[in-house]
Design a protein around this motif. Structure first.
Motif, short mmCIF file in Angstrom:
data_model
loop_
_atom_site.label_atom_id
_atom_site.label_comp_id
_atom_site.label_asym_id
_atom_site.label_seq_id
_atom_site.Cartn_x
_atom_site.Cartn_y
_atom_site.Cartn_z
N PRO A 161 0.80 -1.22 0.02
CA PRO A 161 0.02 -0.12 0.03
C PRO A 161 0.88 1.28 0.07
CG PRO A 161 -1.00 -1.72 1.44
CD PRO A 161 0.30 -2.33 0.85
N GLY A 162 1.84 1.27 0.59
CA GLY A 162 2.86 2.63 0.85
C GLY A 162 3.45 2.69 -0.45
N ALA A 163 3.77 1.80 -1.38
CA ALA A 163 4.40 2.01 -2.68
C ALA A 163 3.33 2.51 -3.70
CB ALA A 163 5.05 0.72 -3.12
N GLU A 164 2.02 1.98 -3.44
CA GLU A 164 0.94 2.31 -4.37
C GLU A 164 0.67 3.73 -3.98
OE1 GLU A 164 -1.98 -0.78 -5.90
OE2 GLU A 164 -2.08 -1.10 -4.00
N LEU A 165 0.64 3.88 -2.77
CA LEU A 165 0.12 5.34 -2.62
C LEU A 165 1.17 6.53 -3.13
CD1 LEU A 165 -1.44 7.63 -1.13
CD2 LEU A 165 -0.04 7.05 1.15
N ALA A 166 2.61 6.11 -3.00
CA ALA A 166 3.60 7.06 -3.46
C ALA A 166 3.40 7.30 -4.99
CB ALA A 166 4.93 6.44 -3.35
N VAL A 167 3.13 6.10 -5.72
CA VAL A 167 3.08 6.25 -7.12
C VAL A 167 1.77 6.82 -7.45
CG1 VAL A 167 2.66 4.80 -9.28
CG2 VAL A 167 4.24 3.96 -7.56
N PHE A 168 0.59 6.48 -6.78
CA PHE A 168 -0.60 7.31 -7.09
C PHE A 168 -0.63 8.75 -6.76
CE2 PHE A 168 -4.80 9.25 -5.71
CZ PHE A 168 -5.57 8.63 -6.74
N ARG A 169 0.23 9.27 -5.60
CA ARG A 169 0.36 10.75 -5.63
C ARG A 169 1.07 11.28 -6.69
NH1 ARG A 169 -3.96 12.04 -2.66
NH2 ARG A 169 -4.16 11.51 -0.35
N ILE A 170 2.08 10.70 -6.91
CA ILE A 170 2.94 11.27 -8.10
C ILE A 170 2.19 11.64 -9.35
CG2 ILE A 170 4.86 10.89 -9.87
CD1 ILE A 170 6.10 9.68 -7.40
N LEU A 171 1.15 10.47 -9.66
CA LEU A 171 0.37 10.50 -10.73
C LEU A 171 -0.45 11.56 -10.61
CD1 LEU A 171 0.26 8.67 -13.42
CD2 LEU A 171 -1.51 7.34 -12.17
N GLN A 172 -1.33 11.77 -9.50
CA GLN A 172 -2.09 12.62 -9.40
C GLN A 172 -1.65 14.09 -9.22
OE1 GLN A 172 -3.84 12.57 -5.14
NE2 GLN A 172 -5.48 14.10 -5.50
N GLY A 191 2.30 6.77 -18.71
CA GLY A 191 3.10 5.38 -19.37
C GLY A 191 3.66 4.69 -17.90
N PHE A 192 3.18 3.37 -17.71
CA PHE A 192 3.83 2.49 -16.70
C PHE A 192 4.66 1.67 -17.45
CE2 PHE A 192 0.96 2.36 -12.76
CZ PHE A 192 0.69 4.08 -12.92
N SER A 193 5.88 1.65 -17.20
CA SER A 193 6.76 0.45 -17.85
C SER A 193 7.45 -0.35 -16.60
CB SER A 193 7.88 1.17 -18.47
OG SER A 193 9.05 0.38 -19.12
N TRP A 194 6.94 -1.68 -16.53
CA TRP A 194 7.42 -2.56 -15.34
C TRP A 194 8.55 -3.27 -16.08
CZ3 TRP A 194 4.45 -2.68 -11.07
CH2 TRP A 194 3.12 -2.09 -11.23
N THR A 195 9.56 -3.43 -15.00
CA THR A 195 10.87 -4.11 -15.36
C THR A 195 10.76 -5.37 -14.48
OG1 THR A 195 12.27 -3.01 -13.85
CG2 THR A 195 12.08 -2.23 -16.19
N ALA A 196 11.89 -6.44 -14.46
CA ALA A 196 11.86 -7.42 -13.35
C ALA A 196 11.73 -6.86 -11.96
CB ALA A 196 13.20 -8.32 -13.58
N ASP A 197 12.37 -5.85 -11.75
CA ASP A 197 12.31 -5.45 -10.03
C ASP A 197 11.88 -4.01 -9.97
OD1 ASP A 197 13.50 -7.79 -8.90
OD2 ASP A 197 15.35 -6.90 -10.07
N GLY A 198 11.55 -3.29 -11.20
CA GLY A 198 11.29 -1.82 -11.00
C GLY A 198 9.92 -1.34 -11.53
N PRO A 277 13.93 1.54 -9.41
CA PRO A 277 14.67 0.54 -10.03
C PRO A 277 14.39 -0.79 -9.26
CG PRO A 277 16.09 2.58 -9.67
CD PRO A 277 14.65 2.88 -8.83
N ALA A 278 14.03 -0.60 -7.98
CA ALA A 278 13.84 -1.80 -6.94
C ALA A 278 12.58 -1.85 -6.26
CB ALA A 278 14.94 -2.08 -6.24
N LEU A 279 11.57 -1.55 -6.78
CA LEU A 279 10.12 -1.21 -6.38
C LEU A 279 9.59 -2.40 -5.86
CD1 LEU A 279 8.29 1.00 -5.64
CD2 LEU A 279 7.03 0.76 -7.52
#
Length: 292
Positions: A161-172, A191-198, A277-279
């Motif tokens: 949830p904490g990581a999701e919140l950070a991404v959402f707030r940046i997006l908002q 754009g969302f670009s998912w890598t193996a770890d990030g 990089p390591a989300l």
């Protein structure tokens, strides 16, 4: 100049002055009305986002509650296994106690996480959104005049949830800035670009060109109105932005090992990129489809 002509000139000047005053008054009234409407629109957007965030918080609590119940159920099953093992093989029971202890700690962590989320909801009286809320964010901003397009590459992984919140707030914040500075009719590509770890999150808008389009210019006219020089390019690359929530977004990204860059694209608009990089290693809630 005879008297009649002089009087006529004075009357004409007086009428012109009155008309000018009336025009200025009407212009000021229209500006106040426009500002009031814009303020009301932002109030509406804030209310809808609050509702979206509340729905996101309830989903998080529900998900964490399910995880906690599963953890406790697993703990009960393992405890029963230890009891049965102790009746026939004391050594095996002792070895199982370590597994039981680990499961108990995991269950306790899940319960504490659930308690923390519930307590934040009670104390703040505001929900914390997850990426589930992004669809609502896109919808609200589209209704306000921002044309939002979402693209995604790579395979998603779970986010806490904490990581999701950070991404959402940046997006908002970045999308609200695009609408606020670019105005209605601005196109924003998320754009969302998912890598193996990030994960890399990008938001690009054409606010500069949108302002030119609102003047009623054709394609050629827009190109001319948004022409730029090499000096503009150099300045955009070297400028360090600190306003419009940029500092807060950088801090949110840094909390999860990320970096955030933002700059003007001369003749086009504004671009923002947040790279984590390591989300994956900061990650619990399944990803959702933001296209719908």
């Amino acid at each position: 100049m005879d008297t009649v002509t002089l009087v006529a000139a004075i009357l004409a000047a007086a009428i012109a002055l009155v008309l000018l005053v009336l025009w200025l008054w009407e212009r000021r009234r229209r500006i106040r009305l426009r500002d009031t409407r814009q303020e009301s629109e932002w109030d509406r957007i804030d209310r809808e986002l609050d509702l979206a965030e509340q729905a996101g918080r309830f989903r998080i609590i529900g998900d964490l509650g399910d995880v906690a119940i599963q953890s406790v159920s697993r703990l009960v099953s393992q405890a029963e296994g230890v009891r049965y093992a102790a009746e026939g093989d004391a050594a095996a029971a002792v070895r199982s106690v370590g597994v039981l202890e680990t499961s108990a700690r995991d269950a306790l962590a899940d319960l504490r996480r659930l308690q923390a989320v519930a307590r934040e909801a009670q104390d703040a009286a505001l929900p914390q959104p997850s990426l589930h809320s992004a669809r609502d964010l896109f919808r609200v901003l589209r209704e306000a005049g921002l044309a939002v397009t979402f693209t995604e590459t790579g395979d998603r992984f779970e986010l806490r949830p904490g990581a999701e919140l950070a991404v959402f707030r940046i997006l908002q914040t970045s999308l609200e800035n695009a609408l606020k500075h670019g105005g209605a009719g601005t196109n924003a590509v998320v754009g969302f670009s998912w890598t193996a770890d990030g994960l890399q999150v990008s938001v690009e808008d054409d606010g500069i060109r949108a302002a030119a389009r609102r003047l009623g210019l054709d394609r050629e006219g827009v190109d001319q109105a948004t022409a730029y020089s090499i000096a503009d390019d150099v300045r955009a690359l070297t400028e360090h932005y600190e306003g419009a929530g940029i500092i807060e977004m950088r801090e949110r990204a840094a909390l999860f090992g990320g970096t955030l860059t933002a700059q003007t694209v001369p003749g086009v608009g504004f671009t923002l990129s947040a790279v984590f990089p390591a989300l994956r290693h900061h990650n619990g809630v399944h990803g959702v489809d933001l296209r719908r």
